[in-house]
Design a protein around this motif. Structure first.
Motif, PDB file in Angstrom:
ATOM      1  N   CYS A 245      42.033  40.684  48.079  1.00  0.00           N
ATOM      2  CA  CYS A 245      40.632  40.568  47.670  1.00  0.00           C
ATOM      3  C   CYS A 245      40.341  39.082  47.468  1.00  0.00           C
ATOM      4  O   CYS A 245      41.065  38.408  46.711  1.00  0.00           O
ATOM      5  N   VAL A 246      39.308  38.560  48.131  1.00  0.00           N
ATOM      6  CA  VAL A 246      39.001  37.132  48.084  1.00  0.00           C
ATOM      7  C   VAL A 246      37.513  36.953  47.802  1.00  0.00           C
ATOM      8  O   VAL A 246      36.669  37.603  48.426  1.00  0.00           O
ATOM      9  N   VAL A 247      37.198  36.058  46.847  1.00  0.00           N
ATOM     10  CA  VAL A 247      35.802  35.674  46.602  1.00  0.00           C
ATOM     11  C   VAL A 247      35.729  34.149  46.538  1.00  0.00           C
ATOM     12  O   VAL A 247      36.752  33.462  46.388  1.00  0.00           O
ATOM     13  N   TRP A 248      34.509  33.614  46.629  1.00  0.00           N
ATOM     14  CA  TRP A 248      34.326  32.168  46.686  1.00  0.00           C
ATOM     15  C   TRP A 248      33.338  31.707  45.621  1.00  0.00           C
ATOM     16  O   TRP A 248      32.436  32.443  45.220  1.00  0.00           O
ATOM     17  N   ALA A 249      33.521  30.457  45.163  1.00  0.00           N
ATOM     18  CA  ALA A 249      32.611  29.836  44.196  1.00  0.00           C
ATOM     19  C   ALA A 249      32.669  28.322  44.388  1.00  0.00           C
ATOM     20  O   ALA A 249      33.446  27.805  45.202  1.00  0.00           O
ATOM     21  N   ASP A 250      31.876  27.607  43.602  1.00  0.00           N
ATOM     22  CA  ASP A 250      31.745  26.158  43.792  1.00  0.00           C
ATOM     23  C   ASP A 250      32.822  25.340  43.099  1.00  0.00           C
ATOM     24  O   ASP A 250      32.964  24.148  43.378  1.00  0.00           O
ATOM     25  N   SER A 251      33.572  25.925  42.196  1.00  0.00           N
ATOM     26  CA  SER A 251      34.665  25.205  41.532  1.00  0.00           C
ATOM     27  C   SER A 251      35.840  26.155  41.368  1.00  0.00           C
ATOM     28  O   SER A 251      35.693  27.379  41.461  1.00  0.00           O
ATOM     29  N   ALA A 252      37.001  25.576  41.087  1.00  0.00           N
ATOM     30  CA  ALA A 252      38.204  26.392  40.925  1.00  0.00           C
ATOM     31  C   ALA A 252      38.063  27.339  39.735  1.00  0.00           C
ATOM     32  O   ALA A 252      38.405  28.527  39.827  1.00  0.00           O
ATOM     33  N   ASP A 253      37.560  26.842  38.620  1.00  0.00           N
ATOM     34  CA  ASP A 253      37.406  27.697  37.439  1.00  0.00           C
ATOM     35  C   ASP A 253      36.404  28.813  37.690  1.00  0.00           C
ATOM     36  O   ASP A 253      36.617  29.968  37.299  1.00  0.00           O
ATOM     37  N   LEU A 259      36.336  36.140  40.739  1.00  0.00           N
ATOM     38  CA  LEU A 259      37.244  37.173  41.225  1.00  0.00           C
ATOM     39  C   LEU A 259      37.447  38.258  40.167  1.00  0.00           C
ATOM     40  O   LEU A 259      37.406  39.454  40.475  1.00  0.00           O
ATOM     41  N   LEU A 260      37.652  37.851  38.939  1.00  0.00           N
ATOM     42  CA  LEU A 260      37.850  38.832  37.874  1.00  0.00           C
ATOM     43  C   LEU A 260      36.592  39.679  37.683  1.00  0.00           C
ATOM     44  O   LEU A 260      36.681  40.897  37.480  1.00  0.00           O
ATOM     45  N   GLN A 261      35.422  39.048  37.758  1.00  0.00           N
ATOM     46  CA  GLN A 261      34.175  39.797  37.634  1.00  0.00           C
ATOM     47  C   GLN A 261      34.031  40.795  38.777  1.00  0.00           C
ATOM     48  O   GLN A 261      33.587  41.938  38.581  1.00  0.00           O
ATOM     49  N   TYR A 262      34.392  40.364  39.983  1.00  0.00           N
ATOM     50  CA  TYR A 262      34.362  41.252  41.150  1.00  0.00           C
ATOM     51  C   TYR A 262      35.245  42.478  40.924  1.00  0.00           C
ATOM     52  O   TYR A 262      34.843  43.621  41.191  1.00  0.00           O
ATOM     53  N   LEU A 269      35.813  48.692  35.623  1.00  0.00           N
ATOM     54  CA  LEU A 269      36.721  48.514  34.488  1.00  0.00           C
ATOM     55  C   LEU A 269      35.887  48.235  33.241  1.00  0.00           C
ATOM     56  O   LEU A 269      35.853  47.129  32.694  1.00  0.00           O
ATOM     57  N   GLU A 270      35.198  49.274  32.781  1.00  0.00           N
ATOM     58  CA  GLU A 270      34.202  49.105  31.730  1.00  0.00           C
ATOM     59  C   GLU A 270      34.808  48.575  30.432  1.00  0.00           C
ATOM     60  O   GLU A 270      34.146  47.862  29.677  1.00  0.00           O
ATOM     61  N   ARG A 271      36.051  48.896  30.183  1.00  0.00           N
ATOM     62  CA  ARG A 271      36.681  48.447  28.941  1.00  0.00           C
ATOM     63  C   ARG A 271      37.172  46.995  29.030  1.00  0.00           C
ATOM     64  O   ARG A 271      37.740  46.477  28.075  1.00  0.00           O
ATOM     65  N   LEU A 272      36.934  46.360  30.186  1.00  0.00           N
ATOM     66  CA  LEU A 272      37.239  44.927  30.326  1.00  0.00           C
ATOM     67  C   LEU A 272      35.975  44.114  30.573  1.00  0.00           C
ATOM     68  O   LEU A 272      36.049  42.976  31.037  1.00  0.00           O
ATOM     69  N   ARG A 273      34.816  44.679  30.281  1.00  0.00           N
ATOM     70  CA  ARG A 273      33.573  43.943  30.461  1.00  0.00           C
ATOM     71  C   ARG A 273      33.590  42.662  29.638  1.00  0.00           C
ATOM     72  O   ARG A 273      34.168  42.615  28.555  1.00  0.00           O
ATOM     73  N   PRO A 274      32.958  41.584  30.162  1.00  0.00           N
ATOM     74  CA  PRO A 274      33.059  40.267  29.519  1.00  0.00           C
ATOM     75  C   PRO A 274      32.577  40.252  28.075  1.00  0.00           C
ATOM     76  O   PRO A 274      31.590  40.891  27.730  1.00  0.00           O
ATOM     77  N   ARG A 282      40.578  34.443  30.265  1.00  0.00           N
ATOM     78  CA  ARG A 282      42.019  34.153  30.320  1.00  0.00           C
ATOM     79  C   ARG A 282      42.826  35.405  29.975  1.00  0.00           C
ATOM     80  O   ARG A 282      43.880  35.668  30.562  1.00  0.00           O
ATOM     81  N   MET A 283      42.339  36.166  29.006  1.00  0.00           N
ATOM     82  CA  MET A 283      43.012  37.420  28.654  1.00  0.00           C
ATOM     83  C   MET A 283      43.011  38.386  29.838  1.00  0.00           C
ATOM     84  O   MET A 283      44.039  38.999  30.165  1.00  0.00           O
ATOM     85  N   VAL A 284      41.867  38.507  30.509  1.00  0.00           N
ATOM     86  CA  VAL A 284      41.774  39.418  31.657  1.00  0.00           C
ATOM     87  C   VAL A 284      42.674  38.934  32.782  1.00  0.00           C
ATOM     88  O   VAL A 284      43.371  39.733  33.427  1.00  0.00           O
ATOM     89  N   ARG A 285      42.686  37.615  33.016  1.00  0.00           N
ATOM     90  CA  ARG A 285      43.549  37.077  34.080  1.00  0.00           C
ATOM     91  C   ARG A 285      45.008  37.361  33.781  1.00  0.00           C
ATOM     92  O   ARG A 285      45.760  37.787  34.676  1.00  0.00           O
TER      93      ARG A 285
END
Length: 330
Positions: A245-253, A259-262, A269-274, A282-285
């Motif tokens: 699974c690959v997603v793109w953004a403007d910075s590394a962070d 990706l985690l949001q995707y 994953l409702e119990r991991l909503r931000p 960081r916890m989710v990662r």
């Protein structure tokens, strides 16, 4: 005769009229007798219906549309394996097609002259309704009771959800694929090796952090090959395919957070909503990283990869799929 409800608020007769007008190639390959015989199955609820029916299909559909290239590498590999001679002039049934993910992605990455005609199938009425609204030729059917007529397809693909087919029904579903394939036609089955990191993603993460759970059985290499043989297929081959699974953004962070949001949205994953703050991500990662799976075990690779790509940054969750192909004998 076909005045029963086939899709939410749509009778089978109304669906057939629209299909004949807008998707004649699909209409010509449907068995109206099989549609009538299966009339009792169209109210079957699945986990991929909308939240109004207790499913998680709403966010799945929306996420697939927002990120059509996230699984490009795996999807392209599947079609290359299914149609090694190319897709031009071929008809393919995507049995577990949802709201048309494979069709959407293949249309984006394949020149029109090389694109097979893909028919999307799914059991969930909301998925089929959405795919039809997007202009994709789509049919509501169960994997184990297809509505296509005999020997009408060049390829049949089961991907991104084969583990949802109940174990006792799997050989039946493959026999149905065998039935609708022309002689020399090919079937492809994609899933994940039982107890592998990718399979445990479903049995552990989805089971714990979705509201629907995920009580499904995956496959072994030998078991998958045996199913295809039992269904009547020849030249059965089983391999592993890199399917990240690959997603793109403007910075590394931003990329790894995206990706985690995707992943949270795609799998509900409702119990991991931000929650507010970077510490949540960081916890989710840390929670999700152990489920990354590489084709080659390389200790130098970070579980979630972030790298420059075309002027932006890509974040990649490595995954390995189990893929089997077989041919209907001539």
């Amino acid at each position: 005769m076909h005045n029963f409800e086939y899709l939410p608020g749509v009778t089978a007769a109304e669906y057939l009229d629209a299909c004949r007008a807008h998707h004649p190639a699909l209409y010509e390959r449907l068995s109206l007798d099989r549609m009538l015989a299966n009339r009792g199955t169209y109210q079957t609820s699945t986990v991929f219906e909308g939240s109004d029916k207790g499913g998680r299909g709403d966010t799945y559909r929306q996420t697939q549309v927002r990120y059509p290239l996230a699984r490009t590498r795996g999807i392209k590999a599947l079609f290359d394996a299914l149609l090694p001679g190319g897709g031009a002039g071929k008809y393919v049934l995507d049995v577990l097609g949802g709201n048309g993910t494979l069709t959407h992605t293949m249309r984006l990455i394949t020149p029109p002259a090389e694109l097979p005609e893909i028919f999307t199938g799914d059991a969930a009425g909301s998925m089929v309704t959405d795919a039809l609204a997007r202009g994709y030729p789509t049919v509501r059917q169960l994997a184990q009771s297809l509505l296509l007529a005999d020997q009408t397809m060049d390829g049949v693909i089961f991907a991104y959800g084969t583990h949802h087919v109940p174990v006792p029904d799997r050989v039946t579903a493959l026999r149905e694929a065998h039935r609708v394939l022309r002689h020399g036609g090919r079937v492809l089955v994609q899933d994940f090796v039982e107890h592998s990191p990718t399979a445990r993603w479903y049995s552990e993460v989805l089971e714990k952090y979705t509201l629907t759970g995920h009580d499904c059985v995956h496959f072994t290499e030998a078991g998958l090959a045996e199913l295809l043989h039992e269904a009547g297929f020849a030249d059965v081959r089983v391999s592993k395919v890199y399917d990240p699974c690959v997603v793109w953004a403007d910075s590394a962070d931003e990329a790894w957070v995206e990706l985690l949001q995707y992943l949270i949205d795609l799998f509900s994953l409702e119990r991991l909503r931000p929650k507010p703050g970077q510490d949540h991500w960081r916890m989710v990662r840390d929670l999700l990283s152990p489920y990354a799976e590489h084709l080659v075990d390389d200790g130098r690779l970070d579980p979630i990869l972030v790298y420059p790509d075309g002027g932006r940054f890509a974040a990649e969750l490595p995954r390995v799929a189990l893929v089997a192909t077989g041919e209907r004998p001539a």
